[in-house]
Each structure stands twice: as C-alpha cells, then as structure tokens.
Design a protein around this motif. Structure first.
Motif, PDB file in Angstrom:
ATOM      1  N   LYS A 171      20.499 -13.498 -30.038  1.00  0.00           N
ATOM      2  CA  LYS A 171      21.725 -14.247 -29.743  1.00  0.00           C
ATOM      3  C   LYS A 171      21.480 -15.753 -29.788  1.00  0.00           C
ATOM      4  N   LEU A 172      20.280 -16.147 -29.375  1.00  0.00           N
ATOM      5  CA  LEU A 172      19.966 -17.577 -29.427  1.00  0.00           C
ATOM      6  C   LEU A 172      19.793 -18.032 -30.868  1.00  0.00           C
ATOM      7  N   GLU A 174      21.265 -16.756 -33.408  1.00  0.00           N
ATOM      8  CA  GLU A 174      22.612 -16.795 -33.959  1.00  0.00           C
ATOM      9  C   GLU A 174      23.309 -18.093 -33.552  1.00  0.00           C
ATOM     10  N   MET A 175      23.142 -18.451 -32.294  1.00  0.00           N
ATOM     11  CA  MET A 175      23.724 -19.694 -31.805  1.00  0.00           C
ATOM     12  C   MET A 175      23.196 -20.870 -32.628  1.00  0.00           C
ATOM     13  N   ARG A 177      22.253 -20.803 -35.643  1.00  0.00           N
ATOM     14  CA  ARG A 177      22.903 -20.791 -36.954  1.00  0.00           C
ATOM     15  C   ARG A 177      24.280 -21.431 -36.904  1.00  0.00           C
ATOM     16  N   ILE A 190      13.752 -23.328 -30.961  1.00  0.00           N
ATOM     17  CA  ILE A 190      14.082 -22.032 -30.356  1.00  0.00           C
ATOM     18  C   ILE A 190      12.880 -21.088 -30.331  1.00  0.00           C
ATOM     19  N   GLY A 194      10.457 -20.510 -27.013  1.00  0.00           N
ATOM     20  CA  GLY A 194      10.780 -19.196 -26.477  1.00  0.00           C
ATOM     21  C   GLY A 194       9.564 -18.295 -26.389  1.00  0.00           C
TER      22      GLY A 194
END
Ligand SMILES: Nc1ncnc2c1ncn2[C@@H]1O[C@H](COP(=O)(O)OP(=O)(O)OP(=O)(O)O)[C@@H](O)[C@H]1O
Ligand SMILES: [Mg+2]
Lengths: 279, 239
Positions: A171-172, A174-175, A177, A190, A194
């Motif tokens: 999800k991160l 995707e964010m 992107r 990220i 991470g």
C-alpha cells in the motif's frame, strides 16, 4: 457512576502509579542481584575450604587478580586487540557483503534468481564445519579467521534485509506511485527505511555469530587472540586464565549487543517504544 | 452544470469494463466529471467504487474502454498511508520538486489545521489527524483532480462532521474536480454538486444536487433532496 469511573481513572493513572513504579525498580534490580552474589560467595567459600581445587575451577578472587596481572603485563590488552580487529574486520565485510547482496536480490528479479538460491543453500550449512577447509585454503594466518567471521555473519544480514525489502507494505508503494515517485526515490524513501528494522535485527544476530566464529577459529589454530590465550592456559591447567577469557567474551558480547540496541534506538526513533524488541 | 462543462469534461470514462475472473465489476461504464465539479460516488459495498477509483488513479490498467484523466491527479486513501519513518511534514513534502518543498508542506499542513503537529512522527497521530495529513499531502500538489476513497469512514461522527466541513472549505478554495467515494448519503448531499450511484457495474442513477452552499442538514430543501435520493436508492436496491 460515570463520575466515579473518571475519578478512579485519574487517581490510578495520574497520581498513584508513577511513584510506586519509581520505587519498585531499584529494589527489583537489587533483588535480582542477590542470587548471583550468593553463588559467587559459595564458589569462593568452596575454593577456600579446598572443596574445589584450582585446577578444576579457580576462585572468583583468583580470577580477579589474574585479570589484573594479565592486564598489567599487556597479555590481555594485546590479545583483546587482536580478537577485536578480527571480529571488527570480519563483521565490516559481512555488513557490506550482506547488505549489497540483499539489495541486489531484493530490488531486481534477476538479482533474486542469481543470488537467493545460493544464499539459501549456504544458510543450511553450519559455517563452523568449514574450519578445516578454510585452514587448508587460507593457511593459519589472519585470513581464515576473518573469512570465517565474515561468512558466518553475512548470512543473517542478508536473510533479514532481503525479507525486509520484500515485505514492504504494498500500500505504501502504491501511494508512492500516485505521488509520482521515481524508482530511485521509491527505493530511497520507502524501501530502504522500511527495511531498516530488519537490517538491524540481522545485524544483532550477526554480532552474536561473529563472536561464536571467532572463539572457534582462535581455539582451533592461532598464536594470538583471546581464544589462543585460553588454549595456551589449558596446557598449564590455568583455569583462572581460561575463566578470564570467558569473562572477556561475555563482556564483549554484552557490549556489542548493547551497541546495536543503541543504534536501533537512534535509527528507529519513529517506532513507538513498545514495538521495538525487548530491552 | 454549465454548458461548457458538458462540452469539455476534465475526466472522461467511456465503456470501461473490468472483470475479476468470471465476475464483471465494471460493465461498460460511462462517466464524466467537469472542471471543478464535486462528484459524490455512492454504491453498495463491493459495487466497484474502489476499482473505478484505482483505474482513474492509474494504479490499475484499463483493460477495456477509454479513460482520460489529467496528469495532475491526487488520491486520499481510506487509510492514510503515511510513511511512519518520515516526520509529518516530510510525508507531505514527499516527491515535491524544488527548494520550497518544506515551506509548501508547512503551508498545506497549516491549511488542514495541523500547523502544530508538523514535526511529530505519524504513528503518534490520531486517526483524524493522520487523515488530514493525507489530505494535505494531496492538496500540496495543487491537483486538478482529487480522489478520495471513503476518507472519513473510520472516524467518529463528530470528527467526521468537522472533516466534511473542512473538505468543503478546501474545495471552495482550490476549485479542483473532486471524486468522493462514500457510503454516506448525507456526506454526498453536504458536499456534492452531483451524486452518482454505481450499480451492477454502471452508473445506476444520477442526481443533480442544486442546494445552496453552505448546506445544512436541517434545511427543508436538504431534507427533501435526501428523501428523493434515498427513495431512488431503495427502488434501485429492490431491483
Ligand atoms: N484484486 C482483486 N481480485 C479479485 N477480485 C477483486 C479484486 N479487487 C476487487 N475485487 C472484487 O471486485 C468487487 C468490487 O470491489 P471494490 O473494492 O471496488 O468494491 P467497493 O465498491 O470499493 O466496496 P467497499 O464499499 O466495500 O469499499 C468486489 O466483489 C471485490 O471482491
Ligand atoms: Mg472500496
């Protein structure tokens, strides 16, 4: 009804608890010290009464005086320095190699195919079983010892960092992107931060393993280092020196673990305290 | 809706279909959103609202049909999706080009009422605060098109009301086109120029909301529009 609940909550949370905890902590630490001290005393008493001979186990006081002597005549500092250098260099190589391999395998399909399978095979191999081979290959100088430490501690760094990179929350990503981050920005902002907690977990394992590797390498063949100091003492039944060596190893392990924890506290300041590993 | 907007919509979706295996989630869907229009997208759970939004956001590819969306679009997800290892302002400034990124991020946070929380770690924020950071992160890019996927669903009723008012205010100021996915009929009526309902993969019904702003839920016009929308929804639900 509601009022009492609120009031009780205030008293427990606000006034009563903190002082009680502040008082309890030192007594608890003290209580925990009682039994080790008792054991030391019994041990010392057993040596005094001749129940335990110095050839079997030197007394605590004897160990202390031996440690002072060894420090004064330079034996301990010299050997300690040699051991520290071996562990340090080996670990440094492991950090560079493990991180590099994990990045290559974690960030590209090709890298994964080329690197991950051999690394997974290597991990099932007990590194200590390589000692004879390493002596054959590298002789008895510094190289086999450093290589053994490096090999043993590369693996946990690789495994943990690789897992960390691969388990970044999609999800991160995707964010990222939707914000139009480039590939390099995504990796730097990220993926790497991470995966940092996993890298540090790997480092903690590695530090532990590096001492283990060193102990074995230095006891099997060496003419310097803490391990050599201990094997040498074995020939003269000097249990006091052996115990000093053990003590030094224990302290080194404790100190280096503490260093990694400090590193975690600084680098992972963003994590809520309870999410980090037990202290 | 004005004549020009109909002529030149900012977002245009034509014959968009999307299947997952045998299930058709979007079925030759047509939709347009005008410049500066606030569109509320309603629909039952599983009706494909998020699927549509993800395609518009460029997160899923278009398999069948045509979609045109301005490049400068931003998304606010249901969960705020902040990077926990970056401070709040760094999250907002993420990927912003230029040396004034910091100042712009601070201004955006000020705008959503978080000027005092700019330097804390995201994991210390409340749900409502985190969602506001997500909105600031979208707005700081001055998007032409803003998509919000049930942004207030996990907030308590009071916070939700406050956030709705804030989004209405921000929209009035920024004048970007907005697609708000929601389950909440009142939310749609409070904020939208138009409400559309996604049903069986298409826009099942559409309602122009011409209430004057700022809107109030106790306004008689509001109540009657609400009744109309609910009636329409119920009729369609029964089919
Ligand atoms: N990646 C996927 N693979 C398979 N099926 C999917 C996938 N994503 C969504 N679906 C299916 O598509 C349908 C629509 O899902 P979507 O998430 O768009 O619904 P939604 O309208 O956003 O629902 P909600 O209001 O609960 O968020 C659902 O039936 C869902 O199971
Ligand atoms: Mg959804």
């Amino acid at each position: 009804m509601l009022e009492t609940t609120v009031e009780r909550g205030t008293v427990i949370g606000g006034t009563r608890r903190p002082p009680r905890r502040a008082l309890r902590l030192p007594t608890r630490t003290l209580r925990r010290l009682v039994s080790p001290l008792l054991i030391l005393l019994l041990w010392q008493a057993a040596s005094w009464t001749g129940l335990v001979s110095p050839q079997t186990l030197a007394s605590p006081l004897r160990i202390l005086s031996t440690a002072t002597d060894l420090t004064r005549d330079g034996t301990l500092p010299e050997n300690l320095l040699v051991s520290l250098a071996r562990a340090g260099i080996g670990l440094a190589i492991a950090v560079v190699a493990g991180t590099g391999l994990a990045l290559a395998a974690g960030l590209s399909r090709f890298g994964e195919e080329a690197i991950d399978a051999p690394m997974q095979m290597l991990r099932t191999l007990p590194a200590l079983a390589l000692v004879p081979l390493f002596i054959l290959w590298f002789g008895i100088g510094e190289l086999p010892k450093v290589a053994l430490v490096a090999l043993g501690s590369t693996i946990p760094i690789y495994l943990n960092l690789f897992k960390g990179i691969r388990s970044i929350d999609p999800k991160l990503l995707e964010m990222g992107r939707t914000l139009g981050l480039s590939r390099i920005q995504t990796v730097r902002q990220i993926v790497l931060p991470g995966a940092l907690p996993d890298l540090l977990t790997g480092l903690r394992f590695s530090v532990g393993i590096s001492w283990l590797m060193l102990v074995v390498a230095e006891q099997v063949n060496a003419n310097s280092g803490i391990g050599h100091m201990m094997t040498d003492a074995e020939d003269f039944l000097r249990t006091d020196i052996i115990l000093v060596g053990l003590l030094v190893y224990a302290l080194l392990g404790l100190l280096s673990d503490q260093m990694v924890r400090t590193l975690e506290r600084i680098l992972l300041a963003w994590q809520p305290v309870r999410a980090r590993g037990p202290r | 809706m004005s004549y020009e907007r109909r002529l030149e919509p900012l977002i245009r979706v034509e014959g968009l279909s999307r299947r997952y295996g045998a299930a058709t989630v979007l079925d030759r869907l047509d939709l347009t959103i005008g410049h500066g229009e606030f569109l509320a997208l309603l629909g039952r759970s599983g009706s494909g609202k998020t699927t549509l939004l993800r395609i518009l956001a460029g997160l899923d590819r278009v398999e069948e049909g045509k979609v045109s969306v301005p490049r400068n679009a931003a998304v606010v997800f249901q969960e705020s999706r902040l990077l926990p290892w970056k401070r709040v302002w760094e999250n907002v400034a993420l990927g912003l080009p230029g040396p004034d990124a910091h100042d712009r991020a601070m201004a955006a946070l000020e705008e959503v009422g978080l000027g005092h929380r700019t330097h804390v770690w995201p994991l210390t924020l409340s749900g409502g605060e985190a969602q506001r950071v997500g909105i600031a992160r979208a707005l700081v890019r001055q998007p032409e098109f803003l998509m919000l996927d049930e942004p207030f669903a996990s907030l308590d009723a009071l916070t939700r009301l406050r956030m709705q008012a804030m989004v209405g205010e921000l929209w009035r100021k920024h004048r970007c086109a907005v697609l708000l996915v929601t389950h909440d009929v009142d939310e749609a009526l409070l904020l939208g120029d138009r409400a559309v309902v996604l049903e069986q993969g298409r826009i099942g019904m559409e309602l122009q909301i011409s209430l004057v702003r700022p809107r109030r839920q106790d306004d008689p016009d509001f109540v009657s529009t609400r009744r109309a929308l609910l009636a329409a929804l119920d009729v369609h639900d029964a089919v």
